[in-house]
Write a protein that holds these residues in place. Structure first.
Motif, PDB file in Angstrom:
ATOM      1  N   ASP A  11       6.037 -39.779 -52.153  1.00 43.94           N
ATOM      2  CA  ASP A  11       5.071 -39.762 -53.138  1.00 43.94           C
ATOM      3  C   ASP A  11       3.815 -40.143 -52.350  1.00 43.94           C
ATOM      4  OD1 ASP A  11       6.728 -39.384 -55.359  1.00 43.94           O
ATOM      5  OD2 ASP A  11       6.917 -41.382 -55.513  1.00 43.94           O
ATOM      6  N   ASP A  12       2.767 -39.471 -52.565  1.00 47.35           N
ATOM      7  CA  ASP A  12       1.551 -39.658 -51.781  1.00 47.35           C
ATOM      8  C   ASP A  12       0.934 -41.214 -52.139  1.00 47.35           C
ATOM      9  OD1 ASP A  12      -0.491 -39.245 -49.989  1.00 47.35           O
ATOM     10  OD2 ASP A  12      -1.765 -38.704 -51.560  1.00 47.35           O
ATOM     11  N   ARG A  13       0.333 -41.683 -50.971  1.00 50.41           N
ATOM     12  CA  ARG A  13      -0.279 -42.954 -51.168  1.00 50.41           C
ATOM     13  C   ARG A  13      -0.995 -43.046 -49.913  1.00 50.41           C
ATOM     14  NH1 ARG A  13       2.147 -46.811 -47.730  1.00 50.41           N
ATOM     15  NH2 ARG A  13       4.211 -46.495 -47.264  1.00 50.41           N
ATOM     16  N   PRO A  14      -2.176 -43.817 -49.947  1.00 53.32           N
ATOM     17  CA  PRO A  14      -2.870 -44.203 -48.604  1.00 53.32           C
ATOM     18  C   PRO A  14      -2.021 -44.830 -47.763  1.00 53.32           C
ATOM     19  CG  PRO A  14      -4.227 -45.142 -50.602  1.00 53.32           C
ATOM     20  CD  PRO A  14      -2.747 -44.442 -51.174  1.00 53.32           C
ATOM     21  N   GLY A  15      -2.080 -44.583 -46.530  1.00 53.76           N
ATOM     22  CA  GLY A  15      -1.408 -45.377 -45.314  1.00 53.76           C
ATOM     23  C   GLY A  15      -0.126 -44.588 -44.746  1.00 53.76           C
ATOM     24  N   ALA A  40       0.716 -31.708 -55.268  1.00 52.40           N
ATOM     25  CA  ALA A  40       1.087 -32.178 -56.319  1.00 52.40           C
ATOM     26  C   ALA A  40       1.528 -33.523 -56.252  1.00 52.40           C
ATOM     27  CB  ALA A  40       2.255 -31.211 -56.894  1.00 52.40           C
ATOM     28  N   GLY A  41       1.021 -34.438 -55.859  1.00 52.00           N
ATOM     29  CA  GLY A  41       1.435 -35.874 -55.843  1.00 52.00           C
ATOM     30  C   GLY A  41       2.210 -36.190 -54.901  1.00 52.00           C
ATOM     31  N   LYS A  42       2.709 -35.352 -53.913  1.00 52.84           N
ATOM     32  CA  LYS A  42       3.880 -35.612 -52.902  1.00 52.84           C
ATOM     33  C   LYS A  42       2.873 -35.488 -51.529  1.00 52.84           C
ATOM     34  CE  LYS A  42       7.585 -36.097 -55.392  1.00 52.84           C
ATOM     35  NZ  LYS A  42       8.062 -37.342 -55.347  1.00 52.84           N
ATOM     36  N   PHE A  43       3.588 -36.142 -50.558  1.00 54.31           N
ATOM     37  CA  PHE A  43       2.832 -36.106 -49.365  1.00 54.31           C
ATOM     38  C   PHE A  43       4.072 -35.594 -48.652  1.00 54.31           C
ATOM     39  CE2 PHE A  43       2.878 -37.791 -44.992  1.00 54.31           C
ATOM     40  CZ  PHE A  43       1.722 -37.486 -44.459  1.00 54.31           C
ATOM     41  N   VAL A  66      10.237 -47.346 -43.116  1.00 54.40           N
ATOM     42  CA  VAL A  66       8.919 -46.800 -44.056  1.00 54.40           C
ATOM     43  C   VAL A  66       9.507 -46.726 -45.591  1.00 54.40           C
ATOM     44  CG1 VAL A  66       6.988 -45.210 -44.194  1.00 54.40           C
ATOM     45  CG2 VAL A  66       8.041 -45.728 -41.777  1.00 54.40           C
ATOM     46  N   GLU A  67       9.077 -47.604 -46.254  1.00 56.11           N
ATOM     47  CA  GLU A  67       9.246 -47.579 -47.627  1.00 56.11           C
ATOM     48  C   GLU A  67       8.736 -46.200 -48.255  1.00 56.11           C
ATOM     49  OE1 GLU A  67       8.292 -50.986 -49.742  1.00 56.11           O
ATOM     50  OE2 GLU A  67       9.162 -52.350 -48.144  1.00 56.11           O
ATOM     51  N   GLU A  68       9.137 -45.848 -49.224  1.00 58.66           N
ATOM     52  CA  GLU A  68       8.715 -44.703 -50.330  1.00 58.66           C
ATOM     53  C   GLU A  68       8.360 -43.270 -49.373  1.00 58.66           C
ATOM     54  OE1 GLU A  68       5.668 -45.945 -52.575  1.00 58.66           O
ATOM     55  OE2 GLU A  68       6.410 -47.781 -52.807  1.00 58.66           O
ATOM     56  N   LEU A  69       9.196 -43.236 -48.176  1.00 58.63           N
ATOM     57  CA  LEU A  69       8.685 -42.067 -47.523  1.00 58.63           C
ATOM     58  C   LEU A  69      10.135 -41.466 -46.689  1.00 58.63           C
ATOM     59  CD1 LEU A  69       6.797 -40.038 -46.433  1.00 58.63           C
ATOM     60  CD2 LEU A  69       6.584 -41.288 -44.334  1.00 58.63           C
ATOM     61  N   HIS A  70      10.854 -40.287 -46.921  1.00 60.40           N
ATOM     62  CA  HIS A  70      11.973 -40.114 -46.381  1.00 60.40           C
ATOM     63  C   HIS A  70      11.756 -39.606 -45.086  1.00 60.40           C
ATOM     64  CE1 HIS A  70      15.811 -38.279 -45.590  1.00 60.40           C
ATOM     65  NE2 HIS A  70      15.246 -37.076 -45.369  1.00 60.40           N
ATOM     66  N   VAL A  71      12.436 -39.757 -43.895  1.00 64.14           N
ATOM     67  CA  VAL A  71      11.773 -39.119 -42.611  1.00 64.14           C
ATOM     68  C   VAL A  71      13.080 -38.680 -42.078  1.00 64.14           C
ATOM     69  CG1 VAL A  71      10.438 -39.659 -40.551  1.00 64.14           C
ATOM     70  CG2 VAL A  71       9.669 -40.960 -42.411  1.00 64.14           C
TER      71      VAL A  71
END
Length: 144
Positions: A11-15, A40-43, A66-71
């Motif tokens: 999900d997109d968010r600053p940082g 569409a709201g995703k990064f 890293v939270e909320e990001l699948h790497v």
């Protein structure tokens, strides 16, 4: 040094870029190239990094935190030999299946798609939406 490809989605968010680039820096790595986007709201993105050989496991551990990001971390591959790079720009009426048709025609001729950007945009003067393609293509070394 080891070359790694990082694939990112969340999900997109600053940082988020900072959250990925900081661990690369912390392990003595270098950010080489990236394609990142918000859609569409995703990064999402793909990043090529180089890190010291003994830092691969540590980088993967830090990126997993890293939270909320699948790497996903993978060893970079060797690109196939190419004779030439071409640019393809197309603009036309949008319709279902256009990307499948274009990519199939390129694949049948052994042409690789290095970069692909597409967009559907309104075209009041045309009476229907327009589909736009910008691509960078790799021709096979043995192509005629």
């Amino acid at each position: 040094m080891t070359s790694l490809v990082l694939t990112l989605i969340g999900d997109d968010r600053p940082g988020l870029v900072s959250a990925v680039s900081t661990p690369v820096e912390q392990v003595g790595g270098s950010w080489q190239r990236s394609e990142l986007t918000r859609l569409a709201g995703k990064f999402a993105g793909v990043v090529l990094v180089e890190v010291p050989d003994d830092a691969v496991t540590e980088l993967a551990r830090r990126l997993a935190a890293v939270e909320e990001l699948h790497v996903q971390v993978e060893q970079a591959g060797t690109p196939p030999a190419t004779a030439a790079t071409w640019r393809l720009d197309l603009l036309g009426a949008d319709r279902p299946g256009i990307v499948a048709e274009i990519s199939r025609a390129l694949a049948e001729h052994g042409v690789g798609i290095d970069e692909l950007a597409t967009e559907v945009r309104e075209a009041p003067m045309a009476g229907s939406p327009l589909f736009e393609v910008a691509a960078r293509l790799s021709m096979p070394a043995d192509a005629d």
